[in-house]
Motif scaffolding. Structure first.
Motif: not given
Ligand SMILES: CC(C)(COP(=O)(O)OP(=O)(O)OC[C@H]1O[C@@H](n2cnc3c(N)ncnc32)[C@H](O)[C@@H]1OP(=O)(O)O)[C@@H](O)C(=O)NCCC(=O)NCCS
Length: 247
Positions: A64, A94-95, A106, A108-109, A126-127, A135, A140, A176, A182
């Motif tokens: 983070f 939270g974006k 945007n 992602s990591h 971006i993702d 898994r 899923l 999304i 989100g």
């Molecule tokens: C938060 C979410 C927007 C992205 O989550 P993620 O893919 O885990 O995380 P990513 O690394 O791609 O993105 C995180 C970054 O997106 C940004 N972000 C946070 N909320 C956001 C939102 N609502 N919309 C766009 N970007 C957002 C932030 O910069 C965040 O970085 P931070 O941790 O430094 O705050 C949301 O879609 C989520 O919770 N996803 C969960 C995914 C999941 O359950 N996957 C299961 C796969 S089977």
């Protein structure tokens, strides 16, 4: 299939100066998180440091912090501003945004890689996801994907299922994330292409054909261990992708 991404992006070494994206362009930066220096982590805002402290797993906390440092440094370079002077606002889900700056972005990591999209015309999402074969991907997909996507996954030869799953997942997440909603946005309310050998494309959005959609979907190649996608406004025609050796 409309709005197909026939664009084959390549990664270039980072230029000395961070370019300002043009109106029809998204600039994408990628970096290995382990190369993000944590030396001047004091540029993080109080709420970022508090959030980091709440993350109890050290590797998650470090990712983070490095993600936020990468974000601040690259936005700072692009805007010609001190990374510590950037004041993020947060959209409802939270974006992070920069209300005072003329840029959409945007972050992602996943699996040690971070990606940042920066655009003049937004919003963007971006993702990147590390491929994980350990898994229950079919389970899923049956839960989260639209029926058409689930059927497309089952049609893939088993050797292509992991990449197919993550291609679909990153395309859906990128959308999304562009919307900023989100996971409150129903994942089966839109359909994307899934076959890794086919172009990235929206198939439908909100039950309508995606032909007149204001969005464009790109697949981004982060290497064979990853899947990646970007969603941007329709007028975006070009991705300029740069690899940072360190930041
Ligand atoms: C938060 C979410 C927007 C992205 O989550 P993620 O893919 O885990 O995380 P990513 O690394 O791609 O993105 C995180 C970054 O997106 C940004 N972000 C946070 N909320 C956001 C939102 N609502 N919309 C766009 N970007 C957002 C932030 O910069 C965040 O970085 P931070 O941790 O430094 O705050 C949301 O879609 C989520 O919770 N996803 C969960 C995914 C999941 O359950 N996957 C299961 C796969 S089977």
């Amino acid at each position: 299939m409309s709005f197909a991404n026939r664009f084959k992006q390549g990664w270039r070494p980072a230029p000395l100066e961070a370019p300002t994206p043009s109106a029809n362009e998204v600039v994408v930066w990628r970096v290995a998180l382990e190369t993000v220096s944590v030396k001047d982590a004091t540029v993080l805002a109080v709420d970022e440091r508090e959030r980091a402290e709440r993350l109890k797993i050290p590797a998650v906390r470090l990712a983070f912090i490095q993600g936020r440092l990468f974000l601040r440094r690259m936005l700072g370079r692009t805007l010609g501003r001190d990374p510590g002077s950037l004041q993020f606002a947060s959209e409802g889900n939270g974006k992070p945004t920069l209300p005072a700056a003329p840029l959409a972005f945007n972050l992602s990591h996943s699996g040690g890689v971070a990606a940042l999209a920066i655009a003049k015309v937004g919003p963007v999402g971006i993702d990147v996801e590390e491929l994980r074969g350990d898994r229950d991907l079919v389970g899923l997909a049956s839960r989260y994907f639209a029926p058409l996507e689930y059927a497309a996954l089952l049609r893939l030869p088993s050797a292509q299922r992991t990449l197919g799953f993550y291609s679909c997942w990153t395309r859906k997440e990128a959308f999304i994330k562009a919307l900023g909603e989100g996971l409150s946005h129903p994942l089966d309310a839109f359909e994307v292409s899934l076959d890794p050998s086919a172009p990235a494309a929206f198939l439908s959005i909100g039950g309508k054909q995606a032909d007149d959609s204001p969005w464009r979907l790109f697949s981004i190649d982060f290497g064979e261990r990853y899947a990646g996608a970007l969603v941007a406004p329709r007028q975006v025609e070009r991705l300029s992708c740069f690899t940072l050796e360190t930041i």
